[in-house]
Scaffold this motif. Structure first.
Motif, short mmCIF file in Angstrom:
data_model
loop_
_atom_site.label_atom_id
_atom_site.label_comp_id
_atom_site.label_asym_id
_atom_site.label_seq_id
_atom_site.Cartn_x
_atom_site.Cartn_y
_atom_site.Cartn_z
N GLU C 56 0.84 -1.20 0.00
CA GLU C 56 0.00 0.00 0.00
C GLU C 56 0.87 1.26 0.00
O GLU C 56 0.55 2.25 -0.66
N HIS C 61 -2.48 -1.56 -4.55
CA HIS C 61 -3.65 -2.00 -3.79
C HIS C 61 -4.37 -3.07 -4.60
O HIS C 61 -4.29 -3.10 -5.82
N VAL C 118 -4.90 -1.96 -8.27
CA VAL C 118 -5.17 -0.54 -8.56
C VAL C 118 -4.13 0.33 -7.87
O VAL C 118 -3.45 -0.11 -6.94
N ASP C 119 -4.03 1.58 -8.34
CA ASP C 119 -3.14 2.52 -7.67
C ASP C 119 -3.90 3.24 -6.56
O ASP C 119 -5.07 2.93 -6.30
N ALA C 120 -3.25 4.20 -5.92
CA ALA C 120 -3.85 4.84 -4.75
C ALA C 120 -5.16 5.55 -5.07
O ALA C 120 -6.02 5.73 -4.21
N SER C 121 -5.33 5.92 -6.33
CA SER C 121 -6.57 6.61 -6.70
C SER C 121 -7.61 5.65 -7.26
O SER C 121 -8.67 6.08 -7.72
N GLY C 122 -7.29 4.34 -7.25
CA GLY C 122 -8.30 3.36 -7.63
C GLY C 122 -8.26 2.97 -9.11
O GLY C 122 -9.12 2.22 -9.57
#
Lengths: 135, 135, 135, 135
Positions: C56, C61, C118-122
């Motif tokens: 994370e 993620h 996914v990345d931190a923004s989804g």
């Protein structure tokens, strides 16, 4: 004379007890009451003009520092519950609330919380002016 | 001299903070602490020789009547948490417990509960002799 | 010949059914199974050498895109449950897992999930090399 | 011609995503969707004329035997969510439902469940006539 509820007197939110919130004793588990209290408290914040998610976007968070609860009568599945929340007093970084939880006119539980204002990293910070306005 | 933990001194249970127990502030939501406290309290009951499910089969239930909590430091996802519970005193139908919640040697939270003994229909009843023996 | 469990064969985690996870039918509510499955899956990730919180921190993620479950027997309060998770296959951005949930030798439930990286923004992103190594 | 919603077409319930239902990714945890689905399904039962608690008093319970879910878009804290549930078909002891979960007009998730009718001790039993009437 007015019977109109004033913000000073707090607000109430209604909710229905969910099946999975009830335990094998067939009553709402006591750990769900802080969730209901938070829902009412956030709604009060919204009525005070500062939605929770906007405050969070500005780095203004509130964390629960103290909580006390007294459970008088159980809530049961499908009960319609009314959570009344009132802001008792607020200081530079802390704010106190009181809660009364009802089914119809029957008082089920009473509670108090003390919240501390923190920044995004969890450090205490002053409550911005106007956040908890009680107009 | 003995460093052996005595039941009088209570017991500790360890648990790991679950992902879904954490909120958007990335800390364990305060409503999960009563769940952890209950886990420790039930384990204490087991050590006192009366497993919870046997008591329930005999119509002996305990419901939380009062609870107070003080949160000092946040718990975070995947933290290994130690919940220490101690029976403070018990009367004819009530019993008080204290809780200290740690991550390593750091105290995260303190709490107290008062439980009332009830029968299967929720009416207060005396705690059967030997239920909370502190041998 | 070896009877040593290999990572390819997945791993198991044990947990005890909590009181508040059980509903008025006195069985674990079905919504808790995805929580148990997630605990096992994260533990598998840890065994694969990439702790969840490190991933994370790197902006990696995994979100659940599909989940299917079959419930065969109820789990009850205080049952000791074993959740076995196995990685079935992984692609560039997706990974599939299977789960078997047991009490002793009795199969209580089976499940499958598809996770998307996914990345931190989804937003979907490729799974970094080595994240799900099956050495 | 009628634009009146028919029970055949199912019903919708609205709910607001709670803070504690969201995880550190700031989205509703996938384990809460079955809870929302159950709320809608029970409301459908109420509209079909047989409140859940009356059925339970008569020894008619429904347990989830199968569940499958597809998550398309995340739900976020404070979102107003609409869960639409429809009864697909019912047999002698089983009943199938479909669910669509929306924020405004955006489809967030789809799901299906199969429920089995059981008696108070968990044994399969026929669904009483009229329980799932689709008048």
């Amino acid at each position: 004379m007015s019977t109109t509820p004033k913000l000073n007197d707090g607000i109430s939110v209604e909710l229905r007890v969910r099946y999975c919130e009830c335990d094998p004793m067939r009553v709402a588990h006591h750990s769900i009451y802080p969730v209901w209290m938070e829902m009412a408290r956030i709604e009060l914040l919204r009525c005070q003009g500062r939605p929770h998610h906007l405050l969070e976007a500005e780095g203004v968070h509130f964390v629960v520092a103290r909580m006390s609860m007294r459970f008088r009568k159980p809530a049961r599945y499908d009960d319609l519950i009314r959570v009344h929340v009132r802001m008792d007093c607020s200081g530079r970084i802390k704010v106190n609330h009181s809660y009364d939880i009802y089914r119809d006119e029957q008082l089920l539980a009473e509670a108090q919380t003390t919240l501390v204002c923190v920044d995004a990293s969890g450090r205490p910070r002053p409550i911005p002016d106007g956040t908890l306005a009680r107009t």
